[in-house]
Design an enzyme around this catalytic site. Structure first.
Site, PDB file in Angstrom:
ATOM      1  N   CYS A  42      35.024  21.813  52.054  1.00  0.00           N
ATOM      2  CA  CYS A  42      34.607  20.834  51.041  1.00  0.00           C
ATOM      3  C   CYS A  42      35.158  21.184  49.663  1.00  0.00           C
ATOM      4  O   CYS A  42      35.723  20.334  48.982  1.00  0.00           O
ATOM      5  CB  CYS A  42      33.075  20.741  51.010  1.00  0.00           C
ATOM      6  SG  CYS A  42      32.473  19.560  49.802  1.00  0.00           S
ATOM      7  N   CYS A  47      36.134  17.431  50.264  1.00  0.00           N
ATOM      8  CA  CYS A  47      35.417  16.533  49.337  1.00  0.00           C
ATOM      9  C   CYS A  47      35.822  16.671  47.869  1.00  0.00           C
ATOM     10  O   CYS A  47      36.082  15.660  47.205  1.00  0.00           O
ATOM     11  CB  CYS A  47      33.915  16.784  49.387  1.00  0.00           C
ATOM     12  SG  CYS A  47      33.271  17.521  50.873  1.00  0.00           S
ATOM     13  N   LYS A  50      39.631  16.074  47.015  1.00  0.00           N
ATOM     14  CA  LYS A  50      39.851  14.663  47.396  1.00  0.00           C
ATOM     15  C   LYS A  50      39.296  13.735  46.322  1.00  0.00           C
ATOM     16  O   LYS A  50      39.960  12.796  45.894  1.00  0.00           O
ATOM     17  CB  LYS A  50      39.195  14.417  48.750  1.00  0.00           C
ATOM     18  CG  LYS A  50      39.233  13.005  49.305  1.00  0.00           C
ATOM     19  CD  LYS A  50      38.157  12.091  48.833  1.00  0.00           C
ATOM     20  CE  LYS A  50      36.742  12.565  48.990  1.00  0.00           C
ATOM     21  NZ  LYS A  50      36.235  12.599  50.346  1.00  0.00           N
ATOM     22  N   TYR A 176      37.524   8.236  57.909  1.00  0.00           N
ATOM     23  CA  TYR A 176      37.281   8.579  56.506  1.00  0.00           C
ATOM     24  C   TYR A 176      38.566   9.046  55.805  1.00  0.00           C
ATOM     25  O   TYR A 176      38.916   8.576  54.746  1.00  0.00           O
ATOM     26  CB  TYR A 176      36.330   9.773  56.418  1.00  0.00           C
ATOM     27  CG  TYR A 176      34.862   9.554  56.622  1.00  0.00           C
ATOM     28  CD1 TYR A 176      34.006   9.461  55.534  1.00  0.00           C
ATOM     29  CD2 TYR A 176      34.308   9.518  57.895  1.00  0.00           C
ATOM     30  CE1 TYR A 176      32.643   9.322  55.700  1.00  0.00           C
ATOM     31  CE2 TYR A 176      32.940   9.378  58.068  1.00  0.00           C
ATOM     32  CZ  TYR A 176      32.107   9.285  56.966  1.00  0.00           C
ATOM     33  OH  TYR A 176      30.768   9.163  57.131  1.00  0.00           O
ATOM     34  N   GLU A 180      40.704   7.182  52.844  1.00  0.00           N
ATOM     35  CA  GLU A 180      40.636   7.730  51.487  1.00  0.00           C
ATOM     36  C   GLU A 180      42.026   8.083  50.968  1.00  0.00           C
ATOM     37  O   GLU A 180      42.368   7.786  49.825  1.00  0.00           O
ATOM     38  CB  GLU A 180      39.721   8.959  51.469  1.00  0.00           C
ATOM     39  CG  GLU A 180      38.267   8.572  51.722  1.00  0.00           C
ATOM     40  CD  GLU A 180      37.280   9.728  51.723  1.00  0.00           C
ATOM     41  OE1 GLU A 180      36.087   9.471  51.525  1.00  0.00           O
ATOM     42  OE2 GLU A 180      37.699  10.897  51.922  1.00  0.00           O
ATOM     43  N   HIS A 434      20.036  -5.818  34.214  1.00  0.00           N
ATOM     44  CA  HIS A 434      21.060  -6.820  33.966  1.00  0.00           C
ATOM     45  C   HIS A 434      21.907  -6.440  32.766  1.00  0.00           C
ATOM     46  O   HIS A 434      21.363  -5.977  31.774  1.00  0.00           O
ATOM     47  CB  HIS A 434      20.391  -8.179  33.724  1.00  0.00           C
ATOM     48  CG  HIS A 434      21.365  -9.300  33.639  1.00  0.00           C
ATOM     49  ND1 HIS A 434      22.051  -9.765  34.748  1.00  0.00           N
ATOM     50  CD2 HIS A 434      21.795 -10.041  32.584  1.00  0.00           C
ATOM     51  CE1 HIS A 434      22.850 -10.757  34.366  1.00  0.00           C
ATOM     52  NE2 HIS A 434      22.713 -10.934  33.073  1.00  0.00           N
ATOM     53  N   GLU A 439      21.825  -4.809  40.618  1.00  0.00           N
ATOM     54  CA  GLU A 439      20.682  -5.736  40.595  1.00  0.00           C
ATOM     55  C   GLU A 439      20.754  -6.724  41.757  1.00  0.00           C
ATOM     56  O   GLU A 439      19.743  -7.289  42.159  1.00  0.00           O
ATOM     57  CB  GLU A 439      20.595  -6.475  39.260  1.00  0.00           C
ATOM     58  CG  GLU A 439      21.715  -7.468  39.014  1.00  0.00           C
ATOM     59  CD  GLU A 439      21.577  -8.208  37.673  1.00  0.00           C
ATOM     60  OE1 GLU A 439      20.459  -8.642  37.343  1.00  0.00           O
ATOM     61  OE2 GLU A 439      22.599  -8.350  36.970  1.00  0.00           O
TER      62      GLU A 439
HETATM   63  P1  NDP Z   1      37.220  10.372  61.851  1.00  0.00           P
HETATM   64  O1  NDP Z   1      36.530  10.868  63.049  1.00  0.00           O
HETATM   65  O2  NDP Z   1      36.440   9.774  60.740  1.00  0.00           O
HETATM   66  O3  NDP Z   1      38.323   9.302  62.271  1.00  0.00           O
HETATM   67  C1  NDP Z   1      39.346   9.618  63.155  1.00  0.00           C
HETATM   68  C2  NDP Z   1      40.266   8.439  63.247  1.00  0.00           C
HETATM   69  O4  NDP Z   1      41.415   8.795  64.000  1.00  0.00           O
HETATM   70  C3  NDP Z   1      39.624   7.258  63.947  1.00  0.00           C
HETATM   71  O5  NDP Z   1      40.084   6.086  63.337  1.00  0.00           O
HETATM   72  C4  NDP Z   1      40.171   7.395  65.374  1.00  0.00           C
HETATM   73  O6  NDP Z   1      40.262   6.165  66.034  1.00  0.00           O
HETATM   74  C5  NDP Z   1      41.553   7.916  65.111  1.00  0.00           C
HETATM   75  N1  NDP Z   1      42.125   8.664  66.211  1.00  0.00           N
HETATM   76  C6  NDP Z   1      41.550   9.661  66.915  1.00  0.00           C
HETATM   77  N2  NDP Z   1      42.406  10.151  67.826  1.00  0.00           N
HETATM   78  C7  NDP Z   1      43.546   9.439  67.692  1.00  0.00           C
HETATM   79  C8  NDP Z   1      44.777   9.459  68.360  1.00  0.00           C
HETATM   80  N3  NDP Z   1      45.025  10.336  69.323  1.00  0.00           N
HETATM   81  N4  NDP Z   1      45.722   8.580  67.989  1.00  0.00           N
HETATM   82  C9  NDP Z   1      45.481   7.697  67.002  1.00  0.00           C
HETATM   83  N5  NDP Z   1      44.331   7.628  66.317  1.00  0.00           N
HETATM   84  C10 NDP Z   1      43.363   8.488  66.671  1.00  0.00           C
HETATM   85  O7  NDP Z   1      38.088  11.604  61.368  1.00  0.00           O
HETATM   86  P2  NDP Z   1      38.756  11.998  59.991  1.00  0.00           P
HETATM   87  O8  NDP Z   1      39.865  12.903  60.374  1.00  0.00           O
HETATM   88  O9  NDP Z   1      39.060  10.815  59.152  1.00  0.00           O
HETATM   89  O10 NDP Z   1      37.588  12.801  59.274  1.00  0.00           O
HETATM   90  C11 NDP Z   1      36.952  13.867  59.968  1.00  0.00           C
HETATM   91  C12 NDP Z   1      35.509  13.979  59.578  1.00  0.00           C
HETATM   92  O11 NDP Z   1      35.412  14.550  58.282  1.00  0.00           O
HETATM   93  C13 NDP Z   1      34.755  12.668  59.484  1.00  0.00           C
HETATM   94  O12 NDP Z   1      34.258  12.219  60.692  1.00  0.00           O
HETATM   95  C14 NDP Z   1      33.656  13.012  58.518  1.00  0.00           C
HETATM   96  O13 NDP Z   1      32.599  13.549  59.247  1.00  0.00           O
HETATM   97  C15 NDP Z   1      34.278  14.053  57.619  1.00  0.00           C
HETATM   98  N6  NDP Z   1      34.692  13.460  56.339  1.00  0.00           N
HETATM   99  C16 NDP Z   1      33.752  12.913  55.511  1.00  0.00           C
HETATM  100  C17 NDP Z   1      34.119  12.344  54.323  1.00  0.00           C
HETATM  101  C18 NDP Z   1      33.092  11.726  53.445  1.00  0.00           C
HETATM  102  O14 NDP Z   1      31.902  11.945  53.647  1.00  0.00           O
HETATM  103  N7  NDP Z   1      33.491  10.909  52.441  1.00  0.00           N
HETATM  104  C19 NDP Z   1      35.520  12.319  53.866  1.00  0.00           C
HETATM  105  C20 NDP Z   1      36.412  12.898  54.821  1.00  0.00           C
HETATM  106  C21 NDP Z   1      36.003  13.439  56.009  1.00  0.00           C
HETATM  107  P3  NDP Z   1      39.049   5.580  66.911  1.00  0.00           P
HETATM  108  O15 NDP Z   1      38.116   4.953  65.947  1.00  0.00           O
HETATM  109  O16 NDP Z   1      39.705   4.649  67.837  1.00  0.00           O
HETATM  110  O17 NDP Z   1      38.434   6.764  67.611  1.00  0.00           O
END
Ligand code: NDP
Length: 458
Positions: A42, A47, A50, A176, A180, A434, A439
């Protein structure tokens, strides 16, 4: 038997640091080992940097918007290296704070890698150390995809120290991190392609949020490739040639995969301590964070449940108090608010419309509008979407969702009301402030629709 420590924590990230600090403050003899960077993902490669980069990416549009308010602002240039240098100064400061907090609390800090010898003995930087209880808080790491040429791409660990802003970035994933970083790179002026295998980003989020986000990304200039996968990346001298499953070829500067994260358990010798993992490699824990070895606990992303920093911190804090204090502080984990720092950002808490409908009919209130700022800025494509999901039978507000400026700040407050069981009437009885966007959450009078489970509706 006497041990070197009452508690030894492996990992100095958000969860481990909190657990070690609270336990030491309660008088336990605590050791904590971290071999990479204090503060963990983080603080160092997640976090915090980022969000600084999101902030950087929003100044360009803000400067343009200022013209609508009478400011004579020249189109400036962004200097990526300056941003990275400034970010590094702040991250180094935070790293120091994390380490000093542990020292200050009386924990013994080891800049070393730790692995199990047995359930009470660790190898810490080559030396045996014993502890009555051990906490695993080693977090997660980005998954690297497996298609031909994937090794020519980067993952989020690498994204915070790029030497320059690539003119063209191709992101893989619709979660996520992909969303982002699409906003960060587009806001700083790069061309961005986002390849996602779903029709919309953020699978599992409320459908209105997902469609609003897809519109917002498009409005920001991000090219979405829904339902597509990369089948090959071919490195050329300057560019990388990306081939999609429909044959489309994209010549790009940087391929960035954000396809999820996996628990970080490699090299820990969990078997030596009798700690069991799931098939996906996550450490299995019960409600008290206990693993299959009775004196070993695990907290945070290494358990791969709700992978959010504040949840990891709550787990570490509660565990330390349960082990060494009285009456641990508890957190409600059934309606945890979360944010996605897209541009504009998302804030969300509670049930989605789809989840609520599964439990019974739900009254849905949706409001979409152009924020006041953009009546003068002329940025008419930057919309706000706000939504309340209300259980029809009890009239309790079970979900609140927003995409728009300040959404995370607004939803944090609403999450208290939702955790307290506020009804739609409680929202209606609240006087708004307001003129604000917030609101709108207390002035939504007209129900947009009733949501019912698909099976029941058919
Ligand atoms: P996520 O789990 O959020 O998303 C992974 C994405 O990758 C999904 O869209 C998934 O698609 C896709 N995916 C998975 N495998 C493949 C593949 N083999 N080929 C193509 N696409 C694929 O993971 P992130 O890496 O974005 O983030 C990891 C974690 O970190 C998050 O789940 C969250 O918990 C944490 N995080 C939190 C943040 C916040 O609170 N603001 C910011 C950044 C990270 P599908 O939907 O089809 O599975």
């Amino acid at each position: 038997m006497s041990y070197d420590f009452d508690l030894f924590v492996i990992g100095g990230g958000s969860a481990g640091t909190r657990c070690a600090r609270i336990a030491a403050g309660l008088g336990a003899r605590v050791g904590v080992a971290e071999d990479r960077h204090w503060g963990g993902t983080c603080v160092n490669i997640g976090c915090v940097p980022k969000k600084l980069m999101v902030m950087a990416s929003e100044y360009g549009a803000a400067m343009q918007d200022a013209r609508g308010f009478g400011w004579d602002v020249p189109a400036g240039r962004h200097h990526w290296a300056d941003l990275i240098a400034a970010k590094d100064v702040e991250i180094n400061r935070l790293q120091g704070i994390y380490r000093r907090m542990l020292d200050g609390a009386g924990a013994k800090v080891f800049d070393a890698r730790a692995k199990f010898i047995d359930a009470h003995t660790l190898d810490v930087g080559g030396k045996p150390v014993t502890a009555e209880r051990i906490v695993i808080a080693t977090g997660g790491q980005p998954i690297r995809p497996e298609f031909p040429g994937a090794e020519h791409g980067i993952v989020s660990d690498d994204a915070f120290d790029l030497k320059e802003l690539p003119p063209h970035v191709t992101l893989i994933g619709g979660g996520y991190i992909a969303v982002e970083f699409a906003g960060i790179f587009a806001g700083l002026g790069a061309k961005v392609d986002l390849i996602m295998r779903q029709d919309l980003p953020l699978r599992g989020f409320d459908q209105d949020l997902r469609t609003s986000l897809a519109d917002a990304l498009t409005a920001q200039g991000v090219k979405l490739w829904p339902g597509r996968r990369i089948v090959n990346v071919d490195p050329d001298r300057l560019a990388k040639r990306v081939t999609l499953d429909n044959g489309t070829v994209i010549d790009t500067g940087l391929v960035f995969a954000a396809v999820g994260r996996a628990p970080n358990t490699g090299g820990l010798n969990l078997a030596g301590a009798g700690v069991a993992t799931t098939a996906a490699g996550a450490i299995m824990v019960d409600e008290q964070q206990a693993t299959s070895a009775k004196n070993v606990f695990a907290i945070g992303d290494v358990t791969d449940r709700m992978n959010l920093t504040p949840v990891a911190i709550a787990e570490g804090h509660s565990l330390a108090e349960r082990l060494f204090g009285h009456g641990p502080r508890t957190w409600r984990l059934d309606a945890v608010a979360t944010a996605v720092f897209s541009s504009p950002p998302i804030g969300t808490v509670g049930l989605t419309e789809e989840q609520a409908a599964e439990q019974g009919p739900a009254d849905i209130y949706v409001s979409r509008f152009t924020p006041m700022r953009h009546t003068l800025s002329g940025r008419s494509t930057r919309k706000t979407m706000m939504k309340l999901v209300v259980d029809q039978a009890s009239q309790r507000v079970v979900g609140a969702h927003m995409l728009g400026d300040d959404a995370p700040e607004i939803i944090q407050g609403l999450s208290i009301a939702i955790n307290l069981g506020a009804t739609k009437a409680d929202f209606d009885h609240t006087v708004g402030i307001h003129p604000t966007a917030a609101e709108e959450f207390v002035t939504m009078r007209t129900r947009t629709r009733v949501a019912e489970a698909r099976a029941a509706a058919e």
